[in-house]
Write a protein that holds these residues in place. Structure first.
Motif, short mmCIF file in Angstrom:
data_model
loop_
_atom_site.label_atom_id
_atom_site.label_comp_id
_atom_site.label_asym_id
_atom_site.label_seq_id
_atom_site.Cartn_x
_atom_site.Cartn_y
_atom_site.Cartn_z
N TRP A 261 42.64 21.78 37.43
CA TRP A 261 41.68 22.87 37.59
C TRP A 261 41.99 23.71 38.82
O TRP A 261 41.90 24.94 38.79
CB TRP A 261 40.26 22.30 37.69
CG TRP A 261 39.63 22.02 36.36
CD1 TRP A 261 39.51 20.82 35.75
CD2 TRP A 261 39.07 22.98 35.47
NE1 TRP A 261 38.89 20.95 34.53
CE2 TRP A 261 38.60 22.27 34.33
CE3 TRP A 261 38.89 24.37 35.52
CZ2 TRP A 261 37.98 22.91 33.27
CZ3 TRP A 261 38.27 25.01 34.45
CH2 TRP A 261 37.83 24.28 33.34
N ARG A 262 42.38 23.08 39.90
CA ARG A 262 42.70 23.83 41.13
C ARG A 262 43.97 24.65 40.97
O ARG A 262 44.09 25.74 41.54
CB ARG A 262 42.81 22.86 42.31
CG ARG A 262 41.46 22.44 42.88
CD ARG A 262 41.61 21.51 44.06
NE ARG A 262 41.87 20.16 43.64
CZ ARG A 262 40.95 19.20 43.54
NH1 ARG A 262 39.69 19.47 43.84
NH2 ARG A 262 41.27 17.99 43.14
N ARG A 263 44.93 24.14 40.19
CA ARG A 263 46.15 24.92 39.94
C ARG A 263 45.84 26.14 39.08
O ARG A 263 46.41 27.23 39.30
CB ARG A 263 47.21 24.05 39.27
CG ARG A 263 47.98 23.16 40.23
CD ARG A 263 49.19 22.55 39.57
NE ARG A 263 48.82 21.56 38.57
CZ ARG A 263 48.70 20.25 38.82
NH1 ARG A 263 48.89 19.79 40.04
NH2 ARG A 263 48.38 19.42 37.85
N ARG A 264 44.96 25.98 38.09
CA ARG A 264 44.63 27.11 37.20
C ARG A 264 43.76 28.14 37.91
O ARG A 264 43.85 29.34 37.61
CB ARG A 264 43.91 26.59 35.95
CG ARG A 264 44.78 25.79 35.02
CD ARG A 264 44.18 25.72 33.62
NE ARG A 264 42.92 25.01 33.59
CZ ARG A 264 42.80 23.71 33.37
NH1 ARG A 264 43.88 22.96 33.18
NH2 ARG A 264 41.61 23.13 33.34
N HIS A 265 42.91 27.69 38.83
CA HIS A 265 41.99 28.60 39.53
C HIS A 265 42.08 28.28 41.02
O HIS A 265 41.35 27.42 41.52
CB HIS A 265 40.57 28.43 39.01
CG HIS A 265 40.45 28.57 37.52
ND1 HIS A 265 40.45 29.79 36.88
CD2 HIS A 265 40.35 27.61 36.54
CE1 HIS A 265 40.34 29.60 35.57
NE2 HIS A 265 40.28 28.29 35.34
N SER A 266 42.95 28.96 41.72
CA SER A 266 43.26 28.62 43.11
C SER A 266 42.04 28.70 44.02
O SER A 266 41.99 28.02 45.05
CB SER A 266 44.36 29.54 43.65
OG SER A 266 43.97 30.90 43.57
N ILE A 267 41.05 29.51 43.66
CA ILE A 267 39.86 29.64 44.50
C ILE A 267 39.13 28.30 44.63
O ILE A 267 38.48 28.03 45.65
CB ILE A 267 38.91 30.73 43.95
CG1 ILE A 267 37.83 31.06 44.99
CG2 ILE A 267 38.28 30.30 42.62
CD1 ILE A 267 36.97 32.23 44.62
N LEU A 268 39.26 27.44 43.60
CA LEU A 268 38.59 26.15 43.63
C LEU A 268 39.14 25.23 44.71
O LEU A 268 38.46 24.30 45.15
CB LEU A 268 38.72 25.45 42.27
CG LEU A 268 38.05 26.14 41.09
CD1 LEU A 268 38.35 25.39 39.79
CD2 LEU A 268 36.54 26.24 41.30
N TYR B 190 31.31 20.61 42.38
CA TYR B 190 31.63 21.61 41.35
C TYR B 190 32.89 21.23 40.58
O TYR B 190 33.03 21.58 39.41
CB TYR B 190 31.77 23.01 41.99
CG TYR B 190 32.77 23.09 43.13
CD1 TYR B 190 34.11 23.35 42.89
CD2 TYR B 190 32.36 22.93 44.45
CE1 TYR B 190 35.03 23.42 43.92
CE2 TYR B 190 33.27 23.01 45.49
CZ TYR B 190 34.59 23.24 45.23
OH TYR B 190 35.50 23.32 46.26
N LEU C 189 33.60 20.14 36.23
CA LEU C 189 34.72 20.64 35.44
C LEU C 189 35.57 19.51 34.86
O LEU C 189 36.15 19.66 33.78
CB LEU C 189 35.60 21.56 36.30
CG LEU C 189 34.92 22.83 36.84
CD1 LEU C 189 35.83 23.56 37.82
CD2 LEU C 189 34.53 23.77 35.69
#
Length: 345
Positions: free
Chosen positions: A26-33, A300, A304
């Motif tokens: 999830w962090r790789r797909r959405h760096s803001i996370l 959060y 996910l």
């Protein structure tokens, strides 16, 4: 707790690996996370802004009390999860001023909670002793107590409920010592909240009874009740609503007694019948068990990764929707063959 067997240790490591991999994906797909400080501060400020907006709308007549109370309860469920992550130093670990300011903020807007700096000690103890009598945090919200008046009162209000529990069950020679510790951990906000809440309820109850005989309480008391009504609607009633839902879910998704390892510390409560409670505690019953396996994942991310986490947890023996826990005072029992998961209700 008994020592973890090699088989259990392998299952635990399998669950941890899947949860960590899912979170990393999830962090790789959405760096803001991956920017936890930014995420934490955004949720912190956004939740408080939402509470203030609800308060303004209520005071100006745009929002009824019956809408304001549940909306604020939902917003403060975000703050509860933030407090939990802050307790684990997930945000601004290297900036103590901002970190402590956030802890103070989540405390003020959930005024009936105990001092978060004290809760940090209790929560770390919870992770070390989960499922035993030494777990003061979970025992303090009802976990392990048989269902009855005292448990319901503790779940509704941990401050006065635990004072009642001390009075009823602690030996006379230790009562005052135990009561002083409870009072000290709830100073100042928790004590003030309880005084305002119960005096408000008492005035309206007595006035209602007196009205049957065409009498009323003194005008000074009615003026006091009217003066604190905005505080009741905007902060205090939402606190008690959210707190009961959280305590009901948390005390029943944690096990007490017969706990052997992290595999048996918690279950997953995600049956549809619990949705009204989950609404006011940010889906806690479904996702908190993930935290017991991978402590450092913020709330959060747990939301996910829940689908992946639940799959591997179920495959490795974590129970799902073990409703028998209510009758067993939360004692863990191997209710399915090879500790396979119970069928979702």
């Amino acid at each position: 707790m008994t020592s973890t067997t090699s088989s259990d240790a392998e299952r635990i490591e399998t669950i941890k690996a899947v949860i960590r991999e899912s979170g990393d994906n999830w962090r790789r797909r959405h760096s803001i996370l991956a920017n936890q400080n930014f995420m934490g501060m955004t949720i912190f400020l956004g939740s408080i802004a939402g509470i203030l907006l609800c308060g303004w709308a209520y005071l100006d007549g745009y929002l009824s009390a019956w809408l304001c109370i549940p909306l604020v309860a939902i917003l403060t469920s975000f703050l509860h999860e933030l407090e939990h992550d802050l307790i684990h130093w997930m945000y601004f670990k290297n900036n103590k001023k901002i970190h402590n300011l956030m802890l103070l903020g989540v405390w003020i807007f959930r005024p009936g909670t105990i001092n978060p700096w004290i809760r940090r000690k209790l929560h770390f103890l919870h992770h070390k002793t989960s499922g035993t009598s030494q777990d003061l945090e979970e025992r303090g919200i009802g976990n392990g107590h048989p269902y009855g008046f005292v448990r319901f009162w503790v779940m509704m209000d941990t401050f006065t409920g635990n004072l009642l529990r001390v009075w009823m069950f602690v030996p006379a020679g230790r009562r005052w010592h135990s009561a002083k510790r409870i009072i000290a951990s709830n100073l100042p906000f928790g004590v003030i909240t309880a005084i305002v809440w119960y005096s408000f309820l008492a005035i309206h109850l007595i006035n209602g009874l007196l009205s049957l005989a065409s009498w009323s309480v003194p005008s000074a008391l009615l003026n006091y009740a009217n003066a604190v009504t905005p505080l009741i609607v905007i902060l205090i009633a939402p606190f008690y609503l959210r707190s009961f839902c959280l305590n009901f879910i948390s005390s029943n998704m944690h096990y007490y007694g017969n706990v052997e390892s992290v595999l048996t510390q918690t279950q997953v409560l995600n049956a549809k019948r619990f949705l009204p409670f989950q609404l006011f505690c940010f889906n806690f019953g479904s996702t908190h068990g993930i935290h017991h396996f991978v402590v450092g994942e913020p709330f959060y991310i747990r939301q996910l990764t829940a689908a992946d986490a639940h799959k591997v947890m179920r495959e490795n023996g974590v129970l799902f929707n073990d409703l028998g826990t209510f009758a067993r005072a939360n004692r863990y029992e191997n209710v399915a063959p090879n500790r396979a998961s119970a069928t979702a209700a």
